[in-house]
Design an enzyme around this catalytic site. Structure first.
Site, PDB file in Angstrom:
ATOM      1  N   HIS A   1     -50.789 -33.001  51.670  1.00  0.00           N
ATOM      2  CA  HIS A   1     -50.472 -34.118  50.767  1.00  0.00           C
ATOM      3  C   HIS A   1     -51.724 -34.954  50.503  1.00  0.00           C
ATOM      4  O   HIS A   1     -51.986 -35.359  49.363  1.00  0.00           O
ATOM      5  CB  HIS A   1     -49.395 -35.035  51.379  1.00  0.00           C
TER       6      HIS A   1
ATOM      7  N   LYS B   1     -29.834 -36.267  52.926  1.00  0.00           N
ATOM      8  CA  LYS B   1     -30.691 -35.469  53.825  1.00  0.00           C
ATOM      9  C   LYS B   1     -31.064 -36.231  55.096  1.00  0.00           C
ATOM     10  O   LYS B   1     -31.426 -37.411  55.032  1.00  0.00           O
ATOM     11  CB  LYS B   1     -31.955 -35.062  53.061  1.00  0.00           C
TER      12      LYS B   1
ATOM     13  N   ARG C   1     -48.736 -25.065  46.073  1.00  0.00           N
ATOM     14  CA  ARG C   1     -49.420 -24.343  47.151  1.00  0.00           C
ATOM     15  C   ARG C   1     -49.454 -22.850  46.867  1.00  0.00           C
ATOM     16  O   ARG C   1     -50.482 -22.209  46.895  1.00  0.00           O
ATOM     17  CB  ARG C   1     -48.694 -24.573  48.490  1.00  0.00           C
TER      18      ARG C   1
ATOM     19  N   SER D   1     -44.301 -29.954  55.602  1.00  0.00           N
ATOM     20  CA  SER D   1     -43.783 -30.943  56.555  1.00  0.00           C
ATOM     21  C   SER D   1     -42.849 -30.263  57.561  1.00  0.00           C
ATOM     22  O   SER D   1     -42.836 -30.614  58.744  1.00  0.00           O
ATOM     23  CB  SER D   1     -43.024 -32.044  55.820  1.00  0.00           C
TER      24      SER D   1
HETATM   25  O1  PNS Z   1     -41.002 -33.539  48.831  1.00  0.00           O
HETATM   26  P1  PNS Z   1     -39.907 -33.032  47.956  1.00  0.00           P
HETATM   27  O2  PNS Z   1     -38.594 -33.065  48.720  1.00  0.00           O
HETATM   28  O3  PNS Z   1     -40.207 -31.699  47.350  1.00  0.00           O
HETATM   29  O4  PNS Z   1     -39.761 -34.063  46.718  1.00  0.00           O
HETATM   30  C1  PNS Z   1     -38.723 -33.929  45.793  1.00  0.00           C
HETATM   31  C2  PNS Z   1     -38.614 -35.155  44.896  1.00  0.00           C
HETATM   32  C3  PNS Z   1     -38.558 -36.422  45.708  1.00  0.00           C
HETATM   33  C4  PNS Z   1     -39.816 -35.200  43.980  1.00  0.00           C
HETATM   34  C5  PNS Z   1     -37.319 -34.996  44.050  1.00  0.00           C
HETATM   35  O5  PNS Z   1     -36.258 -34.667  44.887  1.00  0.00           O
HETATM   36  C6  PNS Z   1     -36.954 -36.239  43.264  1.00  0.00           C
HETATM   37  O6  PNS Z   1     -37.653 -36.630  42.359  1.00  0.00           O
HETATM   38  N1  PNS Z   1     -35.844 -36.878  43.656  1.00  0.00           N
HETATM   39  C7  PNS Z   1     -35.368 -38.109  43.028  1.00  0.00           C
HETATM   40  C8  PNS Z   1     -34.071 -37.850  42.262  1.00  0.00           C
HETATM   41  C9  PNS Z   1     -34.373 -37.273  40.884  1.00  0.00           C
HETATM   42  O7  PNS Z   1     -35.049 -37.863  40.069  1.00  0.00           O
HETATM   43  N2  PNS Z   1     -33.815 -36.083  40.603  1.00  0.00           N
HETATM   44  C10 PNS Z   1     -33.947 -35.490  39.272  1.00  0.00           C
HETATM   45  C11 PNS Z   1     -34.963 -34.412  39.225  1.00  0.00           C
HETATM   46  S1  PNS Z   1     -34.210 -32.968  39.898  1.00  0.00           S
END
Ligand code: PNS
Length: 166
Positions: A17, A41, A90, A128
């Site tokens: 990150h 989660k 990645r 992670s």
């Molecule tokens: O680290 P991650 O879990 O891959 O991040 C995912 C994240 C936080 C970018 C994604 O889950 C997110 O943007 N969640 C907020 C809810 C949202 O906007 N959802 C619509 C897009 S699917």
């Protein structure tokens, strides 16, 4: 001022990150690391702990700050006047999920761009989840996370091991 949002769970924040963030810092004036508060989660660290660790890692950087957010990413981006979302790639396996995420976000907020940055080869397989697994069983995560995160993980798993022995 070009503001970008770097969103994620960051449970915990890894050197992968950090690598993406350093690359993004060359392109944008200000970056907000947006830590998602997951409604369902189960995370290892609370949103406050995750934000605290990231801000500790970034305390020397004036142009980057972490905060947590709820709800839709696009709403948060509009609130903070961001013009772009940063995501790290990645390996090929990341592509499908990232394509879905960026397409939905584009549909919801056409003015917002997603910028993908490639992580260094050495972090291609770092996640992670892997870090948590290694740390849970007492493995060395020194090369995987910043020292501040390593210390927090040691504290967390050290306390748990002590509790399990009781
Ligand atoms: O680290 P991650 O879990 O891959 O991040 C995912 C994240 C936080 C970018 C994604 O889950 C997110 O943007 N969640 C907020 C809810 C949202 O906007 N959802 C619509 C897009 S699917």
């Amino acid at each position: 001022m070009r503001i970008a949002v770097y969103p994620g769970s960051f449970d915990p924040f890894t050197n992968g990150h950090l690598d993406i963030l350093n690359r993004a810092a060359k392109i944008f004036d200000y970056i907000i690391v947006a830590v998602l508060v997951h409604p369902a989660k189960q995370c290892l660290f609370s949103p406050e702990q995750r934000v605290g660790m990231i801000n500790e890692v970034l305390k020397e950087s004036e142009h980057v700050r972490a905060i947590h957010f709820n709800g839709l990413l696009v709403d948060f981006c509009r609130q903070v006047h961001a013009c772009a979302v940063i995501r790290g790639l990645r390996a090929v396996s990341d592509y499908e999920y990232e394509l879905q995420l960026s397409s939905i976000n584009k549909q919801l907020a056409p003015e917002l761009e997603t910028v993908f940055l490639m992580s260094a080869m050495s972090y291609s397989f770092l996640s992670s989840s892997i870090v948590k697994e290694v740390a849970r069983y007492g493995g060395d995560v020194t090369s995987m996370v910043p020292p501040q995160v390593e210390a927090e993980m040691k504290r967390h798993f050290g306390n748990r091991q002590r509790e399990d022995k009781r």
